[in-house]
Motif scaffolding. Structure first.
Motif, PDB file in Angstrom:
ATOM      1  N   THR A  89       0.848  -1.184   0.000  1.00 50.98           N
ATOM      2  CA  THR A  89       0.000   0.000   0.000  1.00 50.98           C
ATOM      3  C   THR A  89       0.887   1.239   0.000  1.00 50.98           C
ATOM      4  O   THR A  89       2.026   1.192   0.479  1.00 50.98           O
ATOM      5  CB  THR A  89      -0.941   0.006   1.229  1.00 50.98           C
ATOM      6  OG1 THR A  89      -1.823   1.132   1.151  1.00 50.98           O
ATOM      7  CG2 THR A  89      -0.147   0.097   2.520  1.00 50.98           C
ATOM      8  N   LYS A  90       0.365   2.331  -0.537  1.00 53.59           N
ATOM      9  CA  LYS A  90       1.199   3.533  -0.668  1.00 53.59           C
ATOM     10  C   LYS A  90       0.333   4.773  -0.821  1.00 53.59           C
ATOM     11  O   LYS A  90      -0.676   4.747  -1.534  1.00 53.59           O
ATOM     12  CB  LYS A  90       2.119   3.399  -1.887  1.00 53.59           C
ATOM     13  CG  LYS A  90       2.987   4.627  -2.161  1.00 53.59           C
ATOM     14  CD  LYS A  90       3.748   4.507  -3.468  1.00 53.59           C
ATOM     15  CE  LYS A  90       4.628   5.717  -3.707  1.00 53.59           C
ATOM     16  NZ  LYS A  90       5.337   5.649  -5.006  1.00 53.59           N
ATOM     17  N   ILE A  91       0.721   5.855  -0.136  1.00 51.60           N
ATOM     18  CA  ILE A  91       0.102   7.152  -0.384  1.00 51.60           C
ATOM     19  C   ILE A  91       0.766   7.737  -1.629  1.00 51.60           C
ATOM     20  O   ILE A  91       1.990   7.791  -1.714  1.00 51.60           O
ATOM     21  CB  ILE A  91       0.295   8.102   0.809  1.00 51.60           C
ATOM     22  CG1 ILE A  91      -0.409   7.531   2.051  1.00 51.60           C
ATOM     23  CG2 ILE A  91      -0.251   9.490   0.495  1.00 51.60           C
ATOM     24  CD1 ILE A  91      -0.224   8.354   3.299  1.00 51.60           C
ATOM     25  N   LEU A  92      -0.032   8.116  -2.586  1.00 52.35           N
ATOM     26  CA  LEU A  92       0.516   8.586  -3.857  1.00 52.35           C
ATOM     27  C   LEU A  92       1.370   9.828  -3.677  1.00 52.35           C
ATOM     28  O   LEU A  92       1.017  10.761  -2.947  1.00 52.35           O
ATOM     29  CB  LEU A  92      -0.625   8.891  -4.831  1.00 52.35           C
ATOM     30  CG  LEU A  92      -1.427   7.671  -5.313  1.00 52.35           C
ATOM     31  CD1 LEU A  92      -2.615   8.123  -6.154  1.00 52.35           C
ATOM     32  CD2 LEU A  92      -0.545   6.712  -6.098  1.00 52.35           C
ATOM     33  N   GLU A  93       2.510   9.830  -4.375  1.00 50.97           N
ATOM     34  CA  GLU A  93       3.397  10.992  -4.390  1.00 50.97           C
ATOM     35  C   GLU A  93       3.102  11.833  -5.631  1.00 50.97           C
ATOM     36  O   GLU A  93       2.421  11.384  -6.554  1.00 50.97           O
ATOM     37  CB  GLU A  93       4.854  10.525  -4.382  1.00 50.97           C
ATOM     38  CG  GLU A  93       5.211   9.654  -3.189  1.00 50.97           C
ATOM     39  CD  GLU A  93       6.606   9.069  -3.292  1.00 50.97           C
ATOM     40  OE1 GLU A  93       7.310   9.402  -4.280  1.00 50.97           O
ATOM     41  OE2 GLU A  93       6.989   8.288  -2.413  1.00 50.97           O
ATOM     42  N   ARG A  94       3.630  13.038  -5.634  1.00 48.94           N
ATOM     43  CA  ARG A  94       3.387  13.937  -6.774  1.00 48.94           C
ATOM     44  C   ARG A  94       3.904  13.336  -8.074  1.00 48.94           C
ATOM     45  O   ARG A  94       3.286  13.485  -9.131  1.00 48.94           O
ATOM     46  CB  ARG A  94       4.030  15.301  -6.513  1.00 48.94           C
ATOM     47  CG  ARG A  94       3.384  16.080  -5.375  1.00 48.94           C
ATOM     48  CD  ARG A  94       3.930  17.493  -5.267  1.00 48.94           C
ATOM     49  NE  ARG A  94       3.305  18.213  -4.177  1.00 48.94           N
ATOM     50  CZ  ARG A  94       2.132  18.829  -4.249  1.00 48.94           C
ATOM     51  NH1 ARG A  94       1.454  18.798  -5.393  1.00 48.94           N
ATOM     52  NH2 ARG A  94       1.622  19.458  -3.206  1.00 48.94           N
ATOM     53  N   SER A  95       5.041  12.661  -8.004  1.00 52.30           N
ATOM     54  CA  SER A  95       5.605  12.062  -9.219  1.00 52.30           C
ATOM     55  C   SER A  95       4.725  10.929  -9.745  1.00 52.30           C
ATOM     56  O   SER A  95       4.752  10.624 -10.932  1.00 52.30           O
ATOM     57  CB  SER A  95       7.016  11.543  -8.938  1.00 52.30           C
ATOM     58  OG  SER A  95       6.992  10.554  -7.928  1.00 52.30           O
ATOM     59  N   ASP A  96       3.927  10.308  -8.857  1.00 62.58           N
ATOM     60  CA  ASP A  96       3.055   9.211  -9.286  1.00 62.58           C
ATOM     61  C   ASP A  96       1.875   9.705 -10.108  1.00 62.58           C
ATOM     62  O   ASP A  96       1.309   8.950 -10.905  1.00 62.58           O
ATOM     63  CB  ASP A  96       2.522   8.439  -8.068  1.00 62.58           C
ATOM     64  CG  ASP A  96       3.623   7.696  -7.326  1.00 62.58           C
ATOM     65  OD1 ASP A  96       4.520   7.157  -7.993  1.00 62.58           O
ATOM     66  OD2 ASP A  96       3.571   7.661  -6.084  1.00 62.58           O
ATOM     67  N   THR A  97       1.492  10.964  -9.907  1.00 61.96           N
ATOM     68  CA  THR A  97       0.330  11.512 -10.626  1.00 61.96           C
ATOM     69  C   THR A  97       0.716  12.555 -11.670  1.00 61.96           C
ATOM     70  O   THR A  97      -0.156  13.097 -12.354  1.00 61.96           O
ATOM     71  CB  THR A  97      -0.655  12.145  -9.625  1.00 61.96           C
ATOM     72  OG1 THR A  97       0.012  13.180  -8.885  1.00 61.96           O
ATOM     73  CG2 THR A  97      -1.186  11.105  -8.644  1.00 61.96           C
ATOM     74  N   ASP A  98       2.003  12.821 -11.800  1.00 59.59           N
ATOM     75  CA  ASP A  98       2.478  13.795 -12.783  1.00 59.59           C
ATOM     76  C   ASP A  98       2.281  13.232 -14.194  1.00 59.59           C
ATOM     77  O   ASP A  98       2.771  12.149 -14.516  1.00 59.59           O
ATOM     78  CB  ASP A  98       3.947  14.112 -12.531  1.00 59.59           C
ATOM     79  CG  ASP A  98       4.476  15.219 -13.431  1.00 59.59           C
ATOM     80  OD1 ASP A  98       3.711  15.715 -14.290  1.00 59.59           O
ATOM     81  OD2 ASP A  98       5.658  15.591 -13.289  1.00 59.59           O
ATOM     82  N   ALA A  99       1.569  13.991 -15.027  1.00 60.29           N
ATOM     83  CA  ALA A  99       1.278  13.527 -16.391  1.00 60.29           C
ATOM     84  C   ALA A  99       2.558  13.301 -17.192  1.00 60.29           C
ATOM     85  O   ALA A  99       2.607  12.437 -18.076  1.00 60.29           O
ATOM     86  CB  ALA A  99       0.385  14.544 -17.100  1.00 60.29           C
ATOM     87  N   GLY A 100       3.589  14.075 -16.902  1.00 60.63           N
ATOM     88  CA  GLY A 100       4.840  13.936 -17.646  1.00 60.63           C
ATOM     89  C   GLY A 100       5.638  12.707 -17.254  1.00 60.63           C
ATOM     90  O   GLY A 100       6.509  12.253 -18.005  1.00 60.63           O
ATOM     91  N   GLN A 101       5.355  12.153 -16.069  1.00 64.16           N
ATOM     92  CA  GLN A 101       6.110  10.980 -15.589  1.00 64.16           C
ATOM     93  C   GLN A 101       5.511   9.678 -16.122  1.00 64.16           C
ATOM     94  O   GLN A 101       6.230   8.789 -16.577  1.00 64.16           O
ATOM     95  CB  GLN A 101       6.109  10.954 -14.049  1.00 64.16           C
ATOM     96  CG  GLN A 101       6.731  12.179 -13.409  1.00 64.16           C
ATOM     97  CD  GLN A 101       8.245  12.122 -13.387  1.00 64.16           C
ATOM     98  OE1 GLN A 101       8.854  11.110 -13.716  1.00 64.16           O
ATOM     99  NE2 GLN A 101       8.867  13.228 -13.021  1.00 64.16           N
TER     100      GLN A 101
END
Length: 204
Positions: A89-101
């Motif tokens: 399980t994981k709390i999403l980080e900004r990089s996980d939801t960044d469209a560019g990533q």
């Protein structure tokens, strides 16, 4: 003391020789080392007390408290999914939801490597990766790729992750995800459950 009618006098103890403090200390240490019982002419060394060492059991990650949503369970059932295992399980980080990533970093997990076949582990470790179907909470299916970024030593799900983020309106630092693994006709699949407990409640 009389023995056979003869008076026996105990021998006087030999006068102890005076020793310096250092010599007494050394003599005391030697005496302690020699402390042992004798039985039939043999020295018996006292058994050392066993140190109390707490044995730690290797425990698997705890199962999430809430069951998977019905649409997700129904999708797994329709796919004839089997060998369902909770991975992490994981709390999403900004990089996980960044469209560019366009990728999701999976936390290090021994469970993940345990559900992969030997061939899949080789492909993931080599950087090429393996195809994996991911099912979201609504039962929608996405074709993604599980691979290892060797330069960062991290395992990711990518090649279609951005679409899943957009469809589920995932938010960094507010949504957490639970990742489950299962097999459908021997194909590697993942079930992704989203928990939105971190989002602030807006009172209207």
């Amino acid at each position: 003391m009389k023995l056979f009618g003869v008076e026996m006098e105990p021998k006087e103890k030999e006068q102890e020789t005076k020793m310096e403090p250092k010599e007494k200390e050394q003599e005391t240490k030697r005496t302690k080392k020699r402390k042992s019982a004798r039985l039939f002419g043999r020295d018996l060394v006292p058994e050392r007390k066993r140190s109390k060492i707490k044995k730690t059991r290797s425990s698997s990650p705890p199962l999430p408290p809430a069951p998977l949503p019905f649409p997700l369970l129904q999708a797994i059932h329709d796919m004839e999914g089997r060998d369902q295992v909770f991975v992490t399980t994981k709390i999403l980080e900004r990089s996980d939801t960044d469209a560019g990533q366009n990728r999701f970093f999976i936390p290090k997990s021994e469970v993940l490597w345990g559900v992969l076949t030997e061939e899949e582990r080789t492909q993931v470790e080599g950087g090429g990766g393996v195809e994996a179907m991911v099912v979201d909470p609504r039962g929608w299916k996405y074709n993604l790729r599980l691979k290892k970024w060797v330069s960062l030593n991290k395992v990711v799900l990518n090649s279609g992750w951005r679409k899943l983020v957009e469809d589920n309106e995932l938010m960094a630092e507010m949504d957490s995800v639970e990742l489950w693994s299962f097999r459908a006709d021997s194909k590697l699949c993942f079930a992704l459950n989203v928990k939105r407990d971190q989002r602030p409640v807006i009172n209207l």
